[in-house]
Structures are given as C-alpha cells and as structure tokens.
Design a protein around this motif. Sequence first.
Motif, PDB file in Angstrom:
ATOM      1  N   ILE A 295       0.837  -1.201   0.000  1.00 39.79           N
ATOM      2  CA  ILE A 295       0.000   0.000   0.000  1.00 39.79           C
ATOM      3  C   ILE A 295       0.872   1.252   0.000  1.00 39.79           C
ATOM      4  O   ILE A 295       0.557   2.243  -0.678  1.00 39.79           O
ATOM      5  CB  ILE A 295      -0.932  -0.013   1.232  1.00 39.79           C
ATOM      6  CG1 ILE A 295      -1.916  -1.181   1.139  1.00 39.79           C
ATOM      7  CG2 ILE A 295      -1.706   1.295   1.338  1.00 39.79           C
ATOM      8  CD1 ILE A 295      -2.756  -1.398   2.390  1.00 39.79           C
ATOM      9  N   LYS A 296       1.980   1.214   0.732  1.00 43.31           N
ATOM     10  CA  LYS A 296       2.869   2.371   0.785  1.00 43.31           C
ATOM     11  C   LYS A 296       3.466   2.665  -0.592  1.00 43.31           C
ATOM     12  O   LYS A 296       3.638   3.835  -0.967  1.00 43.31           O
ATOM     13  CB  LYS A 296       3.990   2.113   1.797  1.00 43.31           C
ATOM     14  CG  LYS A 296       4.904   3.313   2.005  1.00 43.31           C
ATOM     15  CD  LYS A 296       5.951   3.026   3.064  1.00 43.31           C
ATOM     16  CE  LYS A 296       6.855   4.249   3.251  1.00 43.31           C
ATOM     17  NZ  LYS A 296       7.909   4.001   4.277  1.00 43.31           N
ATOM     18  N   GLN A 297       3.775   1.616  -1.357  1.00 45.09           N
ATOM     19  CA  GLN A 297       4.297   1.821  -2.719  1.00 45.09           C
ATOM     20  C   GLN A 297       3.273   2.559  -3.586  1.00 45.09           C
ATOM     21  O   GLN A 297       3.617   3.494  -4.319  1.00 45.09           O
ATOM     22  CB  GLN A 297       4.648   0.475  -3.356  1.00 45.09           C
ATOM     23  CG  GLN A 297       5.891  -0.182  -2.799  1.00 45.09           C
ATOM     24  CD  GLN A 297       6.194  -1.506  -3.475  1.00 45.09           C
ATOM     25  OE1 GLN A 297       5.412  -1.997  -4.298  1.00 45.09           O
ATOM     26  NE2 GLN A 297       7.334  -2.100  -3.126  1.00 45.09           N
ATOM     27  N   ALA A 298       2.028   2.132  -3.512  1.00 51.25           N
ATOM     28  CA  ALA A 298       0.980   2.803  -4.286  1.00 51.25           C
ATOM     29  C   ALA A 298       0.805   4.246  -3.818  1.00 51.25           C
ATOM     30  O   ALA A 298       0.584   5.157  -4.637  1.00 51.25           O
ATOM     31  CB  ALA A 298      -0.339   2.042  -4.144  1.00 51.25           C
ATOM     32  N   ASP A 299       0.962   4.463  -2.518  1.00 51.43           N
ATOM     33  CA  ASP A 299       0.858   5.824  -1.962  1.00 51.43           C
ATOM     34  C   ASP A 299       1.997   6.695  -2.489  1.00 51.43           C
ATOM     35  O   ASP A 299       1.801   7.861  -2.866  1.00 51.43           O
ATOM     36  CB  ASP A 299       0.913   5.731  -0.439  1.00 51.43           C
ATOM     37  CG  ASP A 299       0.673   7.072   0.247  1.00 51.43           C
ATOM     38  OD1 ASP A 299       0.247   8.021  -0.449  1.00 51.43           O
ATOM     39  OD2 ASP A 299       0.901   7.178   1.463  1.00 51.43           O
ATOM     40  N   GLU A 300       3.189   6.146  -2.533  1.00 53.59           N
ATOM     41  CA  GLU A 300       4.337   6.894  -3.045  1.00 53.59           C
ATOM     42  C   GLU A 300       4.167   7.231  -4.522  1.00 53.59           C
ATOM     43  O   GLU A 300       4.524   8.330  -4.971  1.00 53.59           O
ATOM     44  CB  GLU A 300       5.619   6.092  -2.822  1.00 53.59           C
ATOM     45  CG  GLU A 300       6.015   5.980  -1.347  1.00 53.59           C
ATOM     46  CD  GLU A 300       7.223   5.076  -1.146  1.00 53.59           C
ATOM     47  OE1 GLU A 300       7.747   4.541  -2.157  1.00 53.59           O
ATOM     48  OE2 GLU A 300       7.652   4.902   0.009  1.00 53.59           O
ATOM     49  N   ALA A 301       3.600   6.289  -5.276  1.00 51.01           N
ATOM     50  CA  ALA A 301       3.350   6.554  -6.690  1.00 51.01           C
ATOM     51  C   ALA A 301       2.306   7.667  -6.849  1.00 51.01           C
ATOM     52  O   ALA A 301       2.432   8.541  -7.714  1.00 51.01           O
ATOM     53  CB  ALA A 301       2.883   5.286  -7.386  1.00 51.01           C
ATOM     54  N   MET A 302       1.307   7.644  -6.002  1.00 51.71           N
ATOM     55  CA  MET A 302       0.295   8.707  -6.043  1.00 51.71           C
ATOM     56  C   MET A 302       0.926  10.054  -5.702  1.00 51.71           C
ATOM     57  O   MET A 302       0.631  11.075  -6.339  1.00 51.71           O
ATOM     58  CB  MET A 302      -0.831   8.380  -5.046  1.00 51.71           C
ATOM     59  CG  MET A 302      -1.956   9.421  -4.979  1.00 51.71           C
ATOM     60  SD  MET A 302      -1.590  10.848  -3.926  1.00 51.71           S
ATOM     61  CE  MET A 302      -1.477  10.062  -2.326  1.00 51.71           C
ATOM     62  N   TYR A 303       1.825  10.070  -4.696  1.00 53.97           N
ATOM     63  CA  TYR A 303       2.473  11.311  -4.302  1.00 53.97           C
ATOM     64  C   TYR A 303       3.321  11.873  -5.444  1.00 53.97           C
ATOM     65  O   TYR A 303       3.373  13.090  -5.655  1.00 53.97           O
ATOM     66  CB  TYR A 303       3.350  11.065  -3.063  1.00 53.97           C
ATOM     67  CG  TYR A 303       4.000  12.316  -2.533  1.00 53.97           C
ATOM     68  CD1 TYR A 303       3.245  13.252  -1.817  1.00 53.97           C
ATOM     69  CD2 TYR A 303       5.355  12.555  -2.753  1.00 53.97           C
ATOM     70  CE1 TYR A 303       3.834  14.411  -1.335  1.00 53.97           C
ATOM     71  CE2 TYR A 303       5.950  13.710  -2.273  1.00 53.97           C
ATOM     72  CZ  TYR A 303       5.186  14.629  -1.562  1.00 53.97           C
ATOM     73  OH  TYR A 303       5.782  15.783  -1.094  1.00 53.97           O
ATOM     74  N   LYS A 304       3.952  10.981  -6.182  1.00 53.41           N
ATOM     75  CA  LYS A 304       4.730  11.427  -7.340  1.00 53.41           C
ATOM     76  C   LYS A 304       3.826  12.052  -8.391  1.00 53.41           C
ATOM     77  O   LYS A 304       4.166  13.071  -9.009  1.00 53.41           O
ATOM     78  CB  LYS A 304       5.491  10.237  -7.935  1.00 53.41           C
ATOM     79  CG  LYS A 304       6.425  10.623  -9.077  1.00 53.41           C
ATOM     80  CD  LYS A 304       7.231   9.426  -9.549  1.00 53.41           C
ATOM     81  CE  LYS A 304       8.174   9.832 -10.684  1.00 53.41           C
ATOM     82  NZ  LYS A 304       8.965   8.666 -11.169  1.00 53.41           N
ATOM     83  N   ALA A 305       2.641  11.426  -8.617  1.00 53.75           N
ATOM     84  CA  ALA A 305       1.678  12.005  -9.560  1.00 53.75           C
ATOM     85  C   ALA A 305       1.206  13.366  -9.065  1.00 53.75           C
ATOM     86  O   ALA A 305       1.048  14.309  -9.854  1.00 53.75           O
ATOM     87  CB  ALA A 305       0.484  11.065  -9.725  1.00 53.75           C
TER      88      ALA A 305
END
Length: 378
Positions: free
Chosen positions: A356-366
Amino acid sequence: MKAIDLLFGDLASILSNTVILVILALMFVVSVRLFLDRRKKGYLSMTISIIIIGIQYMLQLYLKLHAIDTSHTAYMLLMLKIISFVLVNMGIYQLYNRTKRKQYVFFYGLIIMGFIVSILHFFIPELYNGTPGQVRLLQDIGLELYVFVLIFLCFYMIPPSIGQQIKYQLALTVFFFMQTAHLINAYMYGNAQPWFSLAGNALPIVYYFLLFMLLFERVVELMQAIYNSSITDGLTRLYNRKFFYNRVTQYVQRHLPISILFSDIDNFKKLNDTKGHQMGDDVLKQVAQILKDEAEECGIAGRYGGEEMVVMVTDPSIKMDEFAERVRKRIETETIVTASIGYSKYKSGLSAEELIKQADEAMYKAKTTGKNKVVKFA
C-alpha cells in the motif's frame, strides 16, 4: 384418540392454541432481548402486544379445557384480540420508524374506537328480543366487523413505511382469511362446519409464524447493519481503512497476484474552503461511487483517509495502467474535481503495508509532478 381429532373438534383447537403459545414464547424471548439491548419503543410495543396475545390464548385455552362459554368471556377475548392486533402492528411500524404524536393518536385511537364499538355488546340484550343464541351473535357482530376495519387500515397505512412489506401483507392476508372463516362458521354454520373450524385452527398458526419470521428477519437486518457499519465508511459507504488493510493482508499472506490503486483528490482543501464542506462531501461520494463501480467485478474499494481512496484489484488479468487511467478519466469527466493516482503490484516478499505504501508513493509522485495523472510505482 383418532387422527381426525387432531384436525377437527375441541382437541384440534387445544392443539392450535398450544402451538401458538409456543410461537409467542419464542417471539417474547426475541422481543425482550432486543428491547434490553436497544431500548427501542418498537420492541417494547411488540413485547406488550405479545404478552396480551399470550393472555388471550391462555384464557382461550383455559375456557376450552373447562367448557366455559359466556357472552362475557367472548367479549373479553374479542377485546384482547383487538388490543393486541393494534399493538403488534404499531410495534411493527416502530421497528422501522420513529413514532411521532400523530402515530400514537392513530394507533391508540383505534383501540379507543374498539371500546366505543363494544358498547353495542351491552345494549343488544335490551334492544333485541331474540333467542339467547341470536342475541350472542348480535352482541359480537360490531367488534367482529371492526376487526376487518383494522385489517384494511393496517394493510393500507403501514406497508409503505416498513421493510419486509410482502411478508407483512401476507400475514395480514392470512389474518383476514382467518377472521372471515371464523365469521362464516359462527354466523352461517353455528361453528359446526368442520372445514371452517380447521381453517380457524390452522390459519392463526400461520399468522403468528409469519409474525415471528418478520421479527426474526428484523434481527438479522439489524445484525447486518451493525456489521456493515463496522466495516464501511459512513459518508462514502466504501470499506473503511481497517477492513481494507485486513483484506489486503489476507491476499498478501496467500501470495496472490493483487494490485493496489491509491487515489487522492486534487485541491480538495481549496474546494472545501471555497464551496463549503457540503460540496466537499458530495464530491467524495461521487468519486467513491466511481471507484466502487470500477472495482465491483475485480476487487474492493475503500476510503483510506480524508480524500484518499484505494482499490485492491484481485483479478490478475486486469491491466492496471488502463484500469487506473479509466478511473482518472471518469473522475475528471463526471465530477468537478480531478485526482492523482498511483498504483503498485504485489511482488513476493512484500507485506501488505509495504504494498500500500508503494501505491501511496506513486500517487504522491503524480501529485507533485502535475496532478491529474496516473503513475506506476517503479
């Protein structure tokens, strides 16, 4: 004793009353437990009505066993029937609705009207010089016909306001035929027609069984509602963070190929500040519905916190880049906001929290590279 005695005659009536008392005992236990747990007026009304019905049938059983049949006992049984019928229907209404003053006036007015109609019972012997049997029938006719008035009023007034409408209407229909069979047998056949006697013994059992099932299914509805409220978010009706995380953990522990989509509504604080929190809530519900629609056949959607919403995709055939872009585009075109979206795919060795943290980090990059876009965790 012959088998036919169980269907017709006094023994059949005694057996019917006994079965009904057993059903009423079960209803009483359920109703009392619900009232003690939830302190709701509907359960109190149901409990009181069940007690009155129980008194009615115990008195009826006692009179049958001791061969007592007078105009006064018939009057008591009729009034108990009317009072319990009104209260049990009021209780069913209260199971689904808050009772206001006008509803109390309506239901208690029906009971008062029953007592007014019952005045006829005491004046008939003075007004009519017929045989004792004829006088008895005329004494009861007002209250017997008033029962039909109650049936039709409840059939018309209550179903639109409750759940389980079909079951409730079926119960009232059974009660209608029960009352009809009783009147035909009493006024046309002098209670000597065996098939109407059979109906008079069998239909009450069906009626109270339907009421028991209605009450039991209300318990199931409440348990389901309590469970749903414990695993879903009150505003968006998406799964809450705890339930979502637990489901992801279950899949990760089984090493299943899942993906996580993490979305965040762009400029949501500005929307709240400029257009108000009601508009913010409306937007959250709109975005949540889009995620729920998209996840319906391939996973589950949840609210992770604030304006952050997530989807666990459990179907490995789903192309996550296309799925995430479809979600982003729908939010952009169907609402007044946009969303930044990131996603990640499960790899062996990852924990649920890390995935979940990986997906969160990807969202933060977006979010930090332009917003309103989809980014895959690299």
